[in-house]
Scaffold this motif. Sequence first.
Motif, short mmCIF file in Angstrom:
data_model
loop_
_atom_site.label_atom_id
_atom_site.label_comp_id
_atom_site.label_asym_id
_atom_site.label_seq_id
_atom_site.Cartn_x
_atom_site.Cartn_y
_atom_site.Cartn_z
N MET A 1 33.27 51.66 -11.76
CA MET A 1 32.63 50.79 -10.76
C MET A 1 31.64 49.86 -11.46
O MET A 1 30.82 50.29 -12.25
N ALA A 2 31.75 48.56 -11.16
CA ALA A 2 30.90 47.58 -11.84
C ALA A 2 29.45 47.74 -11.40
O ALA A 2 29.16 48.03 -10.24
N LYS A 3 28.58 47.55 -12.37
CA LYS A 3 27.15 47.65 -12.06
C LYS A 3 26.69 46.42 -11.27
O LYS A 3 27.16 45.32 -11.49
N ARG A 4 25.75 46.68 -10.38
CA ARG A 4 25.16 45.58 -9.63
C ARG A 4 24.16 44.81 -10.50
O ARG A 4 23.59 45.36 -11.43
N ASP A 5 23.96 43.56 -10.14
CA ASP A 5 22.97 42.75 -10.84
C ASP A 5 21.59 43.40 -10.69
O ASP A 5 21.20 43.84 -9.61
N TYR A 6 20.83 43.47 -11.80
CA TYR A 6 19.54 44.15 -11.76
C TYR A 6 18.56 43.48 -10.79
O TYR A 6 17.77 44.16 -10.12
N TYR A 7 18.59 42.15 -10.73
CA TYR A 7 17.71 41.46 -9.80
C TYR A 7 18.07 41.79 -8.35
O TYR A 7 17.21 41.95 -7.48
N GLU A 8 19.39 41.90 -8.11
CA GLU A 8 19.86 42.27 -6.78
C GLU A 8 19.45 43.69 -6.42
O GLU A 8 19.06 43.99 -5.29
N VAL A 9 19.50 44.59 -7.41
CA VAL A 9 19.10 45.98 -7.18
C VAL A 9 17.66 46.06 -6.71
O VAL A 9 17.31 46.78 -5.77
N LEU A 10 16.78 45.31 -7.38
CA LEU A 10 15.36 45.36 -7.04
C LEU A 10 15.00 44.44 -5.89
O LEU A 10 13.88 44.51 -5.36
#
Length: 377
Positions: A1-10
């Motif tokens: 599963m592809a990781k989400r964008d870090y900025y989107e995560v926060l």
Amino acid sequence: MAKRDYYEVLGVSKSASADEIKKAYRRLAMKHHPDRNKDDSDASEARFKEAKEAYEVLKDGEKRAAYDQFGHDGVRGGPGGQGGYSAEGFGDIFGDVFGDIFGGARRGGGPQVFRGADLGYELKLDLETAVAGDSVTIDVPTQVSCDTCDGSGAKKGSEPTTCSTCGGVGQVRMQQGFFSIQQTCPACKGAGTTISDPCADCHGRGRVRQKRTLSVKVPAGVDDGDRIRLSGEGEAGRNGGPAGDLYVEIRVEPHKLFEREGANLSCEVPVSIATATLGGEVELPTLDGNVSLKVPAGTQSGKVFRLRGKGVTTVRDPRTGDLFAKVAVETPVNLTAEQRELLEKFDESVSAGGDKHSPRAGGWIDTVKRFFDRISQ
């Protein structure tokens, strides 16, 4: 599963500041911490790991720059082994972000240092000194570093020993599940050392009470209640901590002639009956010397004269205020028989003129008559 964008995560933009990133992570960490979501601990732990991984990268300037340029490939092998996480790693990051909430947690380790206490001093000044300004010498009782032991608290020839409880760090760590909280070491009180043979002068405290003589520069125009801050002139700190500050509070003592309100002065001027009746000049004191005040004929007691520019300045405004002089018509006392006779003849002459010579008295009598006529009806 592809990781989400870090900025989107926060939930922050790519231009977010370090403080905004930290606040976003703090909010998510509190929300998704497994200990607070026991009914859905697996999902909460996954979201918590994801937020932690994003924060570990974006809080670091170099890692963030690499991530912005190359994405997830730019930070492989990064925090926690590509997103891995351990209780120990969480303890470090949790202490980093939430240390200010729980108190006592510090980055970088080492014994805690304590800033010295701030001190207050009440400085009494006369009006002239407050207005003109001056340098004043004061004696302040305070805590200073002990010269005998150079502030170490240990007897001369001996040294403090490393605290066995905290290992010299000055803090101890308490671990409860995922929570890791640092607290001041109860054994050494954060000093990181213990003293088995204390200094006889300071009794192991590293500080002694002493009077210090300081010169305070009082700026021109200070007023009652103003404070002057002397940085670093408070009590000495502990464990190499900085000294506190000294706050000198101004108390302006009452003056025999003048009352002050900001930049303005006021005073009361005694005037003889003859001068008030016939007019004339009286000598009026100011802080810059005496001036002549012209009193018009027929001046009544309570009349206020304004002398512009004869007040003072303040520390907040260089413009000079005014002096307000209130006339107090003085009643003669200890009259001789001749003076009494002359005054009685004068009074008879004035009374014969009625309202012509005493308009206020006549008006007052009419008002009194109307008042009693009204209440008698």
